[in-house]
Design a protein around this motif. Structure first.
Motif, PDB file in Angstrom:
ATOM      1  N   LEU A  13      35.357  54.398  54.158  1.00 52.30           N
ATOM      2  CA  LEU A  13      36.088  54.865  52.973  1.00 52.30           C
ATOM      3  C   LEU A  13      37.084  53.813  52.514  1.00 52.30           C
ATOM      4  O   LEU A  13      37.255  53.589  51.308  1.00 52.30           O
ATOM      5  N   LYS A  14      37.734  53.173  53.486  1.00 48.49           N
ATOM      6  CA  LYS A  14      38.752  52.188  53.110  1.00 48.49           C
ATOM      7  C   LYS A  14      38.145  51.046  52.298  1.00 48.49           C
ATOM      8  O   LYS A  14      38.754  50.540  51.357  1.00 48.49           O
ATOM      9  N   GLU A  15      36.931  50.639  52.665  1.00 44.92           N
ATOM     10  CA  GLU A  15      36.308  49.546  51.898  1.00 44.92           C
ATOM     11  C   GLU A  15      36.058  49.939  50.443  1.00 44.92           C
ATOM     12  O   GLU A  15      36.274  49.137  49.531  1.00 44.92           O
ATOM     13  N   VAL A  16      35.598  51.173  50.240  1.00 47.88           N
ATOM     14  CA  VAL A  16      35.358  51.642  48.866  1.00 47.88           C
ATOM     15  C   VAL A  16      36.667  51.678  48.087  1.00 47.88           C
ATOM     16  O   VAL A  16      36.776  51.159  46.964  1.00 47.88           O
ATOM     17  N   ILE A  17      37.676  52.285  48.706  1.00 47.00           N
ATOM     18  CA  ILE A  17      38.976  52.455  48.056  1.00 47.00           C
ATOM     19  C   ILE A  17      39.628  51.094  47.780  1.00 47.00           C
ATOM     20  O   ILE A  17      40.262  50.897  46.740  1.00 47.00           O
ATOM     21  N   ASP A  18      39.459  50.143  48.709  1.00 50.03           N
ATOM     22  CA  ASP A  18      40.001  48.796  48.517  1.00 50.03           C
ATOM     23  C   ASP A  18      39.348  48.098  47.318  1.00 50.03           C
ATOM     24  O   ASP A  18      40.010  47.360  46.586  1.00 50.03           O
ATOM     25  N   GLN A  19      38.043  48.290  47.149  1.00 50.01           N
ATOM     26  CA  GLN A  19      37.360  47.665  46.006  1.00 50.01           C
ATOM     27  C   GLN A  19      37.880  48.263  44.694  1.00 50.01           C
ATOM     28  O   GLN A  19      38.065  47.548  43.713  1.00 50.01           O
ATOM     29  N   LEU A  20      38.092  49.587  44.673  1.00 51.22           N
ATOM     30  CA  LEU A  20      38.610  50.226  43.455  1.00 51.22           C
ATOM     31  C   LEU A  20      40.029  49.732  43.166  1.00 51.22           C
ATOM     32  O   LEU A  20      40.377  49.474  42.004  1.00 51.22           O
ATOM     33  N   GLU A  21      40.829  49.587  44.206  1.00 51.71           N
ATOM     34  CA  GLU A  21      42.188  49.063  44.026  1.00 51.71           C
ATOM     35  C   GLU A  21      42.139  47.611  43.523  1.00 51.71           C
ATOM     36  O   GLU A  21      42.918  47.213  42.655  1.00 51.71           O
ATOM     37  N   ALA A  22      41.196  46.833  44.055  1.00 52.88           N
ATOM     38  CA  ALA A  22      41.047  45.444  43.601  1.00 52.88           C
ATOM     39  C   ALA A  22      40.645  45.402  42.121  1.00 52.88           C
ATOM     40  O   ALA A  22      41.082  44.522  41.372  1.00 52.88           O
ATOM     41  N   ALA A  23      39.824  46.369  41.690  1.00 55.32           N
ATOM     42  CA  ALA A  23      39.441  46.436  40.270  1.00 55.32           C
ATOM     43  C   ALA A  23      40.665  46.721  39.399  1.00 55.32           C
ATOM     44  O   ALA A  23      40.836  46.118  38.331  1.00 55.32           O
ATOM     45  N   ALA A  24      41.540  47.628  39.865  1.00 52.28           N
ATOM     46  CA  ALA A  24      42.765  47.938  39.109  1.00 52.28           C
ATOM     47  C   ALA A  24      43.657  46.696  39.019  1.00 52.28           C
ATOM     48  O   ALA A  24      44.197  46.379  37.950  1.00 52.28           O
ATOM     49  N   ASP A  25      43.800  45.995  40.141  1.00 50.17           N
ATOM     50  CA  ASP A  25      44.578  44.744  40.135  1.00 50.17           C
ATOM     51  C   ASP A  25      43.964  43.735  39.161  1.00 50.17           C
ATOM     52  O   ASP A  25      44.686  43.015  38.470  1.00 50.17           O
ATOM     53  N   ALA A  26      42.638  43.666  39.147  1.00 52.87           N
ATOM     54  CA  ALA A  26      41.963  42.687  38.296  1.00 52.87           C
ATOM     55  C   ALA A  26      42.200  42.991  36.810  1.00 52.87           C
ATOM     56  O   ALA A  26      42.329  42.068  36.000  1.00 52.87           O
ATOM     57  N   PHE A  27      42.279  44.275  36.455  1.00 53.86           N
ATOM     58  CA  PHE A  27      42.643  44.614  35.070  1.00 53.86           C
ATOM     59  C   PHE A  27      44.035  44.074  34.748  1.00 53.86           C
ATOM     60  O   PHE A  27      44.293  43.632  33.633  1.00 53.86           O
ATOM     61  N   GLU A  28      44.927  44.116  35.733  1.00 49.95           N
ATOM     62  CA  GLU A  28      46.268  43.570  35.500  1.00 49.95           C
ATOM     63  C   GLU A  28      46.212  42.041  35.317  1.00 49.95           C
ATOM     64  O   GLU A  28      46.957  41.486  34.506  1.00 49.95           O
ATOM     65  N   HIS A  29      45.329  41.371  36.061  1.00 50.23           N
ATOM     66  CA  HIS A  29      45.191  39.924  35.874  1.00 50.23           C
ATOM     67  C   HIS A  29      44.673  39.604  34.475  1.00 50.23           C
ATOM     68  O   HIS A  29      45.095  38.631  33.860  1.00 50.23           O
ATOM     69  N   VAL A  30      43.746  40.428  33.963  1.00 47.59           N
ATOM     70  CA  VAL A  30      43.277  40.248  32.584  1.00 47.59           C
ATOM     71  C   VAL A  30      44.475  40.353  31.634  1.00 47.59           C
ATOM     72  O   VAL A  30      44.675  39.492  30.768  1.00 47.59           O
ATOM     73  N   ALA A  31      45.274  41.406  31.825  1.00 49.41           N
ATOM     74  CA  ALA A  31      46.423  41.626  30.930  1.00 49.41           C
ATOM     75  C   ALA A  31      47.430  40.484  31.030  1.00 49.41           C
ATOM     76  O   ALA A  31      47.984  40.041  30.021  1.00 49.41           O
ATOM     77  N   ASN A  32      47.654  39.982  32.252  1.00 46.41           N
ATOM     78  CA  ASN A  32      48.571  38.844  32.423  1.00 46.41           C
ATOM     79  C   ASN A  32      48.063  37.623  31.667  1.00 46.41           C
ATOM     80  O   ASN A  32      48.843  36.872  31.090  1.00 46.41           O
ATOM     81  N   THR A  33      46.734  37.415  31.695  1.00 45.69           N
ATOM     82  CA  THR A  33      46.157  36.272  30.986  1.00 45.69           C
ATOM     83  C   THR A  33      46.343  36.426  29.483  1.00 45.69           C
ATOM     84  O   THR A  33      46.715  35.468  28.788  1.00 45.69           O
ATOM     85  N   VAL A  34      46.117  37.639  28.982  1.00 46.43           N
ATOM     86  CA  VAL A  34      46.333  37.885  27.549  1.00 46.43           C
ATOM     87  C   VAL A  34      47.803  37.634  27.195  1.00 46.43           C
ATOM     88  O   VAL A  34      48.099  37.011  26.173  1.00 46.43           O
ATOM     89  N   GLU A  35      48.703  38.075  28.055  1.00 45.71           N
ATOM     90  CA  GLU A  35      50.130  37.847  27.798  1.00 45.71           C
ATOM     91  C   GLU A  35      50.434  36.349  27.740  1.00 45.71           C
ATOM     92  O   GLU A  35      51.142  35.882  26.846  1.00 45.71           O
ATOM     93  N   THR A  36      49.881  35.597  28.688  1.00 40.94           N
ATOM     94  CA  THR A  36      50.086  34.146  28.697  1.00 40.94           C
ATOM     95  C   THR A  36      49.617  33.515  27.384  1.00 40.94           C
ATOM     96  O   THR A  36      50.319  32.690  26.786  1.00 40.94           O
ATOM     97  N   ILE A  37      48.424  33.920  26.941  1.00 41.00           N
ATOM     98  CA  ILE A  37      47.878  33.380  25.694  1.00 41.00           C
ATOM     99  C   ILE A  37      48.807  33.722  24.529  1.00 41.00           C
ATOM    100  O   ILE A  37      49.163  32.862  23.723  1.00 41.00           O
ATOM    101  N   ALA A  38      49.229  34.975  24.467  1.00 37.84           N
ATOM    102  CA  ALA A  38      50.064  35.416  23.342  1.00 37.84           C
ATOM    103  C   ALA A  38      51.394  34.673  23.308  1.00 37.84           C
ATOM    104  O   ALA A  38      51.868  34.278  22.241  1.00 37.84           O
ATOM    105  N   VAL A  39      51.986  34.480  24.497  1.00 33.38           N
ATOM    106  CA  VAL A  39      53.282  33.795  24.560  1.00 33.38           C
ATOM    107  C   VAL A  39      53.139  32.331  24.134  1.00 33.38           C
ATOM    108  O   VAL A  39      53.930  31.813  23.348  1.00 33.38           O
ATOM    109  N   LYS A  40      52.084  31.685  24.638  1.00 40.14           N
ATOM    110  CA  LYS A  40      51.865  30.268  24.296  1.00 40.14           C
ATOM    111  C   LYS A  40      51.620  30.047  22.812  1.00 40.14           C
ATOM    112  O   LYS A  40      52.122  29.097  22.227  1.00 40.14           O
ATOM    113  N   GLU A  41      50.773  30.893  22.253  1.00 39.45           N
ATOM    114  CA  GLU A  41      50.290  30.619  20.898  1.00 39.45           C
ATOM    115  C   GLU A  41      51.240  31.132  19.820  1.00 39.45           C
ATOM    116  O   GLU A  41      51.119  30.742  18.663  1.00 39.45           O
ATOM    117  N   SER A  42      52.158  32.023  20.195  1.00 39.37           N
ATOM    118  CA  SER A  42      52.997  32.639  19.156  1.00 39.37           C
ATOM    119  C   SER A  42      54.203  31.766  18.837  1.00 39.37           C
ATOM    120  O   SER A  42      54.515  30.815  19.537  1.00 39.37           O
TER     121      SER A  42
END
Lengths: 205, 205, 205
Positions: free
Chosen positions: A176-205
């Protein structure tokens, strides 16, 4: 008649939108997968197809990046945005895969909450990608993703506490922990996407 | 008399070949290590020496990169190729190390198949490195590595199913899983090497 | 009167020093946390505050990097130094967090040695950051960090052997191993910081 010097430059936005829409499909497959009485084999097959489609979108972006002299943002940010979107799909597919591989009969109820966070994050991300073009109204997106990730983190911690509560034997905890860890990693990865978008927006604006 | 402005530029190719040949040595040590009646202590010591040699090759590439103004490919790709080659060795050495640390008596038979995939991948990689010079005939290499990685993935999944089949107690599962995960990570790392070579070939051609 | 063309450029050094001093605070909180009779809830709260402060330092560096045309070192090295410093804090906070989440009553004694390595590494790092300005006397710092990391690695291996000695049940092994793995990851992350400093020193000298 007007010539376009960089005829298909905008298409980065379309490719990022394709990749993010594919995450919505993947997250919805996860919601289906963990529902009672689901056709798990069938859903897992759709998930694999979804992951392959994601790979194609990622490769298309990378190929275009290697061929382009002019890019709408820094090359490294395009690379990072494509990679982080791809990471989300990999983690979601891995979670689905492990549910079948380990033949997990019953998941703790909080896994539903975990997967709903992923579905909402995927929708917000798909919604935000077209706004990269004008770099407008993006801050509400990354703020909301951060809020969702915190919420997902609380759920994850409740799940860990439940796993180790003595209710499950050690082998079941491992699975169970492996499944739950993968789902948590997916949630973290969405945050990395958002951080990248923030970086782009800050640089280009 | 002719002056050479970039006197040792080609040596990147030699250094990558050294690093990849070292992976062949490492993979063969893994094959020996898991054979019945192996002198595990002796082999583990050779493995550590092999890992140190790998570190030297990696540092030599990085040092040269920091001192060079002109490089045969993009600096970031040279950095990434050196790093991913180094990653393979780290995972192989970690697997060998855990076999001894955990004093694992018997490994599941499929581990042999897993290690043979690594040996074959190492040979293909060592074989491909000199062809970086002309960027020729590389596509068969990365296609074959991808095929091997898929094959390794199937083996890995069979191993996981066996681990959780009820045949092993939880502590043994924990130990074996760590070894198997390191071997799987090494197979993935060979794919990262191949992806980097593909990126270089696409960009430069 | 003298104009300063790059009025606040030096402040990168101050920001790196802030980030590293924050790691000293975090490492000392870990030492307190594992002492007998510690107010664990109170210390964990301070740890979370410390981690938030670390995030602020990291964001400040990233923001400045995005706004600067001129930087004292390569942009990618500044990015990497800020990120690796941030990683250390994340691993330390995760370890503290797991001790509470899993309600771990008693940790193996060698965890004290593991945490003392982190405290020493943090002090050395904080001490080295101001010397980035002149790029002087840094080699003793990275050599000592490498020595400490090796020492930490020995302790980690002794801990793993103890965990699997049969003294603990499987669920306890799972919990303890996660804490110990986070502490080991923090020690590795200090080495990544030192490697980044070495890269900067070699390039710029």
């Amino acid at each position: 008649m007007r010539f376009r010097l960089t005829p298909r430059e905008d298409s980065y936005y379309d490719m990022f939108a394709d990749s993010a829409n594919n995450l919505v499909t993947g997250a919805r497959l996860l919601v289906e997968l963990i529902a009672d009485g689901a056709d798990r084999e069938g859903i897992a097959e759709k998930m694999r197809a979804c992951e392959h489609a994601g790979d194609e979108f990622t490769h298309a972006i990378m190929r275009r990046l290697n061929e382009s002299f002019i890019t709408p943002f820094d090359r490294e940010d395009i690379y990072r945005l494509a990679s982080t979107l791809d990471d989300v799909m990999d983690f979601m597919e891995a979670a689905a895969d492990l549910v079948l591989l380990y033949n997990i009969e019953e998941l703790p109820r909080d896994v539903i909450a975990q997967v709903e966070v992923l579905e909402r994050a995927a929708e917000l991300t798909a919604d935000a990608m077209p706004r990269l073009r004008g770099l407008r109204d993006l801050s509400e997106y990354w703020i909301e993703i951060n809020r969702l990730e915190n919420q997902g983190d609380q759920t994850y911690r409740r799940l860990l506490a439940e796993l180790f509560s003595g209710k499950y034997d050690a082998l079941t905890v491992l699975k169970l922990k492996e499944v739950i860890d993968q789902l948590e990693a997916a949630a973290d990865a969405f945050e990395h996407v958002a951080n990248t978008v923030e970086t782009i927006a800050v640089k280009e604006s």
